[in-house]
Scaffold this motif. Structure first.
Motif, short mmCIF file in Angstrom:
data_model
loop_
_atom_site.label_atom_id
_atom_site.label_comp_id
_atom_site.label_asym_id
_atom_site.label_seq_id
_atom_site.Cartn_x
_atom_site.Cartn_y
_atom_site.Cartn_z
N VAL A 64 37.04 48.77 39.74
CA VAL A 64 37.75 47.50 39.86
C VAL A 64 37.35 46.65 38.66
N PRO A 66 36.99 43.31 36.75
CA PRO A 66 36.95 41.90 37.16
C PRO A 66 37.80 41.02 36.25
N ALA A 100 41.20 42.87 39.63
CA ALA A 100 41.20 41.79 40.63
C ALA A 100 40.35 40.64 40.11
N ARG A 101 40.79 39.44 40.42
CA ARG A 101 40.02 38.27 40.01
C ARG A 101 38.70 38.22 40.76
N PRO A 102 37.59 37.89 40.06
CA PRO A 102 36.28 37.82 40.72
C PRO A 102 36.32 36.90 41.94
N GLU A 106 38.58 40.24 44.48
CA GLU A 106 37.82 41.39 44.00
C GLU A 106 37.18 42.14 45.18
N TYR A 110 37.50 46.15 46.72
CA TYR A 110 36.42 47.08 47.04
C TYR A 110 36.52 47.55 48.49
N ARG A 133 29.06 42.54 44.96
CA ARG A 133 29.65 43.88 44.94
C ARG A 133 28.57 44.94 45.16
#
Length: 349
Positions: A64, A66, A100-102, A106, A110, A133
């Motif tokens: 993923v 960020p 995906a935006r943090p 995001e 996950y 994460r």
């Protein structure tokens, strides 16, 4: 059925043929060689999907990025993927990449990968000092390898680069060129790499008995590098040199300085050779790190222990033309005559 055909030709059971093709260790090497040779002769290829189902695996690794969805333009991520993709492909494993935006978006990505059992492991990039994460993946016993360490107390696999030593070396070079007012354009301190690089810069100045110069922290983009360097140049006592946490920041700073500042970047991106002047920068072994991350992750998926799977690689200063000597009047400045320290945080998102 081709398995039955190989079995009949070689006088082996179908189970033995299947296990030989699957790489199981309980099949003698000579038998495995006979089976593989016959499979190649008749152009037989095992059904990967069926093999994965039998093993209870997805046959895929997740990553993923960020950043905003569709924004794969960061050269750092592209260089990671350029090594990771072919190595996984050679192991007959797919690479599932999304952006995906943090934050909540995001973490949702996950959860979809992990709880949906879409992947057998995760490769994680751009670690944070407090990284939700990493905590999530550890809590769910998902095999993963990170590019970078964090403050997480539990052991996990990672490959890092010694950014602190690299920035200490770069700062010492600027000091040797006579600079006494050395600024820093850094990424936000939430990132582990930003924390370490700032520590190297600060440590070198401390050892030289010089206060740190101005600091501006921003997301690592060319625009933010331009704005940060412009702000420093407009100050009452501007620095004569700037360290930049990434080459993207350094490219923007070069444009803003128009030759008035010595500038050093970090990453040794291809563009660094073609800036005006060519950018002095720090080369981190991204391809080597990516290759080790894949090796570690495949071992973890096969049941290896995470102990000992923490590696720190060294970076290299690449000298070009952007880190020029300090002006004559700057060289004469003594420790203690340095202007007051100024810090600013994030510019543009």
């Amino acid at each position: 059925m081709s398995l039955a055909r190989i079995s009949k030709t070689l006088g082996l059971s179908i189970t033995t043929v299947s296990r030989a093709l699957g790489g199981y260790s309980d099949v003698a090497s000579a038998t495995r060689a006979r089976v593989l040779a016959e499979a190649e002769r008749i152009n037989y290829h095992p059904n990967e999907n069926a093999r994965r189902l039998r093993r209870g695996r997805a046959g895929a690794i997740g990553m993923v990025l960020p950043s905003a969805p569709g924004d794969f333009g960061d050269p750092f991520f592209l260089r990671l993927l350029a090594t990771i993709g072919p190595r996984l492909s050679a192991a007959n494993i797919d690479l599932l990449v999304t952006a995906a935006r943090p934050g909540a978006e995001e973490m949702r990505a996950y959860r979809q990968m992990v709880e949906g059992r879409k992947v057998d492991g995760i490769l994680l990039a751009r670690t944070r000092r407090k990284d939700d994460r990493i905590a999530y993946l550890l809590d769910h016993a998902m095999p993963f390898v990170a590019h970078g360490c964090s403050n997480e107390k539990r052991p996990f696999a990672y490959v890092d680069v010694d950014g602190e030593t690299a920035f200490r070396t770069a700062t010492e070079r600027l000091l040797a060129l006579g600079h006494r007012r050395i600024g820093l354009i850094n990424a936000p301190q939430i990132y582990t790499f930003a924390h370490h690089r700032e520590a190297g810069w600060h440590g070198a100045l401390w050892a030289a008995q010089l206060p740190p110069g101005p600091v501006i922290r921003a997301e690592p983009t060319e625009e933010n590098g331009f704005v940060a360097a412009s702000d420093m140049l407009r100050s009452a006592e501007p620095p004569t040199a700037i360290l930049c946490a990434t080459d993207r920041l350094a490219v923007g700073a070069l444009h803003a300085s128009a030759g008035r500042l010595a500038i050093i970047g970090y990453d040794n991106l291809p563009v660094a050779t073609y800036t005006d002047p060519p950018l002095t920068t720090i080369a981190q072994p991204i391809e080597q790190a990516a290759a080790r991350m894949v090796e570690m992750l495949l071992a973890l998926i096969d049941g290896a222990d995470v102990a000992g799977m923490q590696e720190v690689l060294q970076a290299e200063l690449i000298q070009r033309a952007s880190d020029r000597p300090a002006p004559v009047e700057q060289v004469a400045t003594q420790p203690g005559e340095h202007p007051s320290h100024v810090e600013k945080d994030t510019l543009r998102p």
